[in-house]
Design a protein around this motif. Sequence first.
Motif, PDB file in Angstrom:
ATOM      1  N   SER A   1       0.807  -1.221   0.000  1.00  0.00           N
ATOM      2  CA  SER A   1       0.000   0.000   0.000  1.00  0.00           C
ATOM      3  C   SER A   1       0.840   1.271   0.000  1.00  0.00           C
ATOM      4  CB  SER A   1      -0.943   0.013   1.202  1.00  0.00           C
ATOM      5  OG  SER A   1      -0.236  -0.237   2.404  1.00  0.00           O
ATOM      6  N   CYS A   2       2.165   1.146   0.101  1.00  0.00           N
ATOM      7  CA  CYS A   2       3.040   2.314  -0.067  1.00  0.00           C
ATOM      8  C   CYS A   2       3.051   2.683  -1.548  1.00  0.00           C
ATOM      9  CB  CYS A   2       4.460   1.990   0.408  1.00  0.00           C
ATOM     10  SG  CYS A   2       5.689   3.271   0.013  1.00  0.00           S
ATOM     11  N   SER A   3       2.837   3.952  -1.859  1.00  0.00           N
ATOM     12  CA  SER A   3       2.724   4.363  -3.262  1.00  0.00           C
ATOM     13  C   SER A   3       4.031   4.208  -4.026  1.00  0.00           C
ATOM     14  CB  SER A   3       2.227   5.803  -3.349  1.00  0.00           C
ATOM     15  OG  SER A   3       3.111   6.692  -2.693  1.00  0.00           O
ATOM     16  N   LEU A   4       5.150   4.010  -3.324  1.00  0.00           N
ATOM     17  CA  LEU A   4       6.435   3.772  -3.981  1.00  0.00           C
ATOM     18  C   LEU A   4       6.811   2.295  -4.005  1.00  0.00           C
ATOM     19  CD1 LEU A   4       8.558   6.742  -2.554  1.00  0.00           C
ATOM     20  CD2 LEU A   4       7.501   6.559  -4.815  1.00  0.00           C
ATOM     21  N   HIS A   5       5.867   1.427  -3.625  1.00  0.00           N
ATOM     22  CA  HIS A   5       6.139  -0.012  -3.616  1.00  0.00           C
ATOM     23  C   HIS A   5       6.528  -0.471  -5.018  1.00  0.00           C
ATOM     24  CE1 HIS A   5       5.879  -4.160  -2.329  1.00  0.00           C
ATOM     25  NE2 HIS A   5       5.061  -4.433  -3.345  1.00  0.00           N
ATOM     26  N   GLY A   6       7.610  -1.234  -5.080  1.00  0.00           N
ATOM     27  CA  GLY A   6       8.096  -1.721  -6.366  1.00  0.00           C
ATOM     28  C   GLY A   6       9.158  -0.842  -6.994  1.00  0.00           C
ATOM     29  N   GLN A   7       9.396   0.329  -6.387  1.00  0.00           N
ATOM     30  CA  GLN A   7      10.448   1.212  -6.898  1.00  0.00           C
ATOM     31  C   GLN A   7      11.662   1.160  -5.979  1.00  0.00           C
ATOM     32  OE1 GLN A   7       9.374   5.183  -8.244  1.00  0.00           O
ATOM     33  NE2 GLN A   7       7.192   4.710  -8.062  1.00  0.00           N
TER      34      GLN A   7
END
Length: 492
Positions: free
Chosen positions: A260-266
């Motif tokens: 749910s972190c908007s930077l997840h995957g970066q």
Amino acid sequence: MVLLRRVLVGLAVLALGVVPSIAPASAGVDSVQWQACAGRPDADCATVSIPVDWNRPGGASTGMAIARHKASKPLQRKGVLFVNPGGPSGSGVDYALSISANPRYQALIDDFDIVGFDPRGTNRSSDIACDQSILDEPVEWVPATRTQYRDLLAHNDRVADNCKALNGKLFDHVDTVSVVRDMDLLRKDLGESKINYFGVSYGTQIGQQYLELYGDRLRAIAIDSNMDHSIGATRYEATAALAFENSFKDFAAWCARTASCSLHGQDVLALWDSLYARASAGTLVDSTGKAVSADELRDLAFEAMYHPARAWFGLADSLKKLGTPAFAPVTTEDNSYQAIWCSDWTWPTVNSYHALADLRSVSEAAAPHTHFSDFFSDVTSCLGWTGPLNNPQHTLRIRNAPPVLMTNGIHDIATPYEWATNVAKQIPTATLLTYDGTGHGDYGNSLCAHDAIDAYLVDLKLPARGTHCPAEWPTAPAAGSVAPSVVAELRH
């Protein structure tokens, strides 16, 4: 009448076969002239007289604002609990009123008269006032040139002269030792032979120095997120920089495992390094075309490290969108911070631009991503300062003290864990509880630490030495969450 009522309460409880837990014997009668606080009929407020100069207690005086919320369960009353939220210059009055209305503090509300005071020279206690035009002079708090360094020293000199002219003798006596003496005078005014104390951040320095002077007048003391008033500039800045670096790495790792972190995957660290390089080069702008400086970007992240549950989701959103939405970090002016701070702290090794540049190099080496702590200005704000130095750093000398509960997070942005471990060695009766997470203020960030502090203050039950509380990470935006650009907490 007061003593009689206590005796009758005790007899009534004994008649029911219950042993009462009443306050320690009082040294006298409460002499404070209380009245209901504005907007808070359940709490009492007052102003008491304190000497401006404790070396001349019969001389000029000033007023100290105080607030009290009486124990909600009088039959369980353990006495008074003095509280301080930090700063320096945080309002103990506001803190006491806030605590007494917050269910998270219910165990303390039930058993203690919660008492807070605005330290001398702050808020309602003759707040230090200085010329805003001088405070607002453009100055680089992390000088990059010799000219900027000289301008900084000249600015600090002008601020000190102006604050002295506008505040008179009080300006010379806003150090922490004077605050500690004020606190003990308030203990006497309340008629208490012993008090309890809970201090956070800079409030721990007040607690530590109260232990030095009046340790035998404490029933219990819990100090949460600890200052170390014994260290010099290099250790201060290196540990502060590392604390920021480690806290931000925790944020990056949290994003990596939190869908749910908007930077997840970066790659959050790579994104941050790119944004920081653009900000440093002057090419990072908001949606209005206004440049976002490296200082503003760093402030954004720094502020968010205080309370992960409240700010990390917002920080991720801000970093992801930076360059698209308007970006407006909040800055605050605090007249009293510098006057108090530079009465307590001195940095004799930072006596030239070269020495300051070396200090910055040490900080940036400790923090390759975040570079240095925003508290670098704790050093630079005192360079060239011509106000009094009444309470310089020293190793604590504590002889008479009750058991002391200390707590600290391993990655605390404002009071690094290394500070707490060093202070614990200076307090013979200290038990240090470690919170294995990120954030500042363990009572608010860790349920485990919260419960341990309550158990100690209420029942004098200490955790086993070496106890660790597990890290707690946000799983969803908390109620009351805010974007870090509006979290104005750049203080201890």
